[in-house]
Design an enzyme around this catalytic site. Sequence first.
Site, PDB file in Angstrom:
ATOM      1  N   ALA A  81      -3.294   6.308  -2.784  1.00 12.49           N
ATOM      2  CA  ALA A  81      -4.005   5.634  -1.686  1.00 12.49           C
ATOM      3  C   ALA A  81      -3.382   6.069  -0.367  1.00 12.49           C
ATOM      4  CB  ALA A  81      -3.965   4.122  -1.858  1.00 12.49           C
ATOM      5  N   HIS A  86       1.831   8.284   5.030  1.00 12.03           N
ATOM      6  CA  HIS A  86       2.258   9.262   4.038  1.00 12.03           C
ATOM      7  C   HIS A  86       2.188  10.677   4.611  1.00 12.03           C
ATOM      8  CE1 HIS A  86       0.703   5.833   1.552  1.00 12.03           C
ATOM      9  NE2 HIS A  86       1.814   6.058   0.892  1.00 12.03           N
ATOM     10  N   LYS A 202       9.419   1.740   6.644  1.00 12.57           N
ATOM     11  CA  LYS A 202       8.661   0.497   6.494  1.00 12.57           C
ATOM     12  C   LYS A 202       9.162  -0.315   5.302  1.00 12.57           C
ATOM     13  CE  LYS A 202       4.062  -1.420   5.841  1.00 12.57           C
ATOM     14  NZ  LYS A 202       4.314  -1.939   4.480  1.00 12.57           N
ATOM     15  N   ASP A 203       9.517   0.367   4.230  1.00 13.26           N
ATOM     16  CA  ASP A 203      10.119  -0.303   3.076  1.00 13.26           C
ATOM     17  C   ASP A 203      11.630  -0.156   3.193  1.00 13.26           C
ATOM     18  OD1 ASP A 203       7.847  -1.272   1.517  1.00 13.26           O
ATOM     19  OD2 ASP A 203       7.335   0.835   1.356  1.00 13.26           O
TER      20      ASP A 203
END
Length: 397
Positions: A81, A86, A202-203
Amino acid sequence: MSLPARDHDPAPAGVSAPAGVSASAGTSTPAGAPASPTPPGTPARSGPRPDGLVPTAQGLRDAAARHGAPGRSAVVMTMGALHEGHATLIRAARARVGEDGFVVVTVFVNPLQFGAGEDLDRYPRTLDADLELALGAGASVVFAPSVDEVYPGGEPQARITAGPMGERLEGASRPGHFDGMLTVVAKLLHLTAPDLAFFGQKDAQQLALIRRMVRDLNFPVEVVGVETVREEDGLALSSRNRYLSAGERRTALALSRALFAGRERLAAQEALRARADALPNGRDRAENRAEALSRLGEARAAADAHAVAQAAECAGPGAVRAAARAVLDEAAKAAPPLTLDYLALVDPADFTEVADDHAGQAVLAVAARVGSTRLIDNIPLSFGPPSPESPTLGAAT
């Protein structure tokens, strides 16, 4: 690492903004997600596969052998996705290894990362679109294995344990998630054998755990963190954003607004601190000046001097948390409301809450649910002068 569509962001197969993809046959595509003619991870396709798609570990080894070894190799792990976040990771990887380098993008939906109540089948599978985006951003190949290819013989009996850091924040909300994430990241590092591995900031907790695993277990790879990519309105890019209605999206903007409010509070207080420290006699002189101005009736000037004098007391983590919390409290009254999971200001080394006298780097992190969609976000902060021995959060290990 990546979470289920409604609970987290696609990360490396088991990782953040990047992750692996493996779908079981019969999985339905969520409304609004581009459909793939064949479920991602299916080992065989009727007709020729698009150039650049590799479904097996042997095929990946063959592709690497055909490429040769004139340059370095890099991996970007995802759960599919794919979006611009990405693509940013893939472009960063390509820039680091150069034109002669070999960039592998993995697409694998890692079942070990999904716990009870997390709908593995609902996770978006968009392999054809993912392939196009990855190759367009600079990937050499897209490695999209099946579950059987990654876990031959069923779920692995030997797994990586995330330890105490993996039980905090996201780990507390999703027990076992980080163990599954690290297990698949370790496997994908072995299968892709890269010189560099790129993950999204972000993570942040996922990134910190991967760095710890690489250091503790002596993986011969450089881990590179890449800054969070945001949409124009500030919302962090996430494959889960597609599940938000227009109203839910407006409420969801409170996550980034809260983080920015905390950052702005810190910046304002640090500016006052710098002014106080720049005075010949520091804060003592500012306090004396405030008293003198007050006696002269200069109320506004006295208030300003008093603020400078009190900068040290006001510029701590407590003020940052309070500024962020105020935004989230307002969003809890919105329609639809935001349901807060956690707001935390943590040490990036172990993700424990920082003390009120903390100096150095920190991560302001938030997780909340809007409707049925769970979102996370964070920003790095620095309290006090930068420390030369403290690397930036986006730096390599």
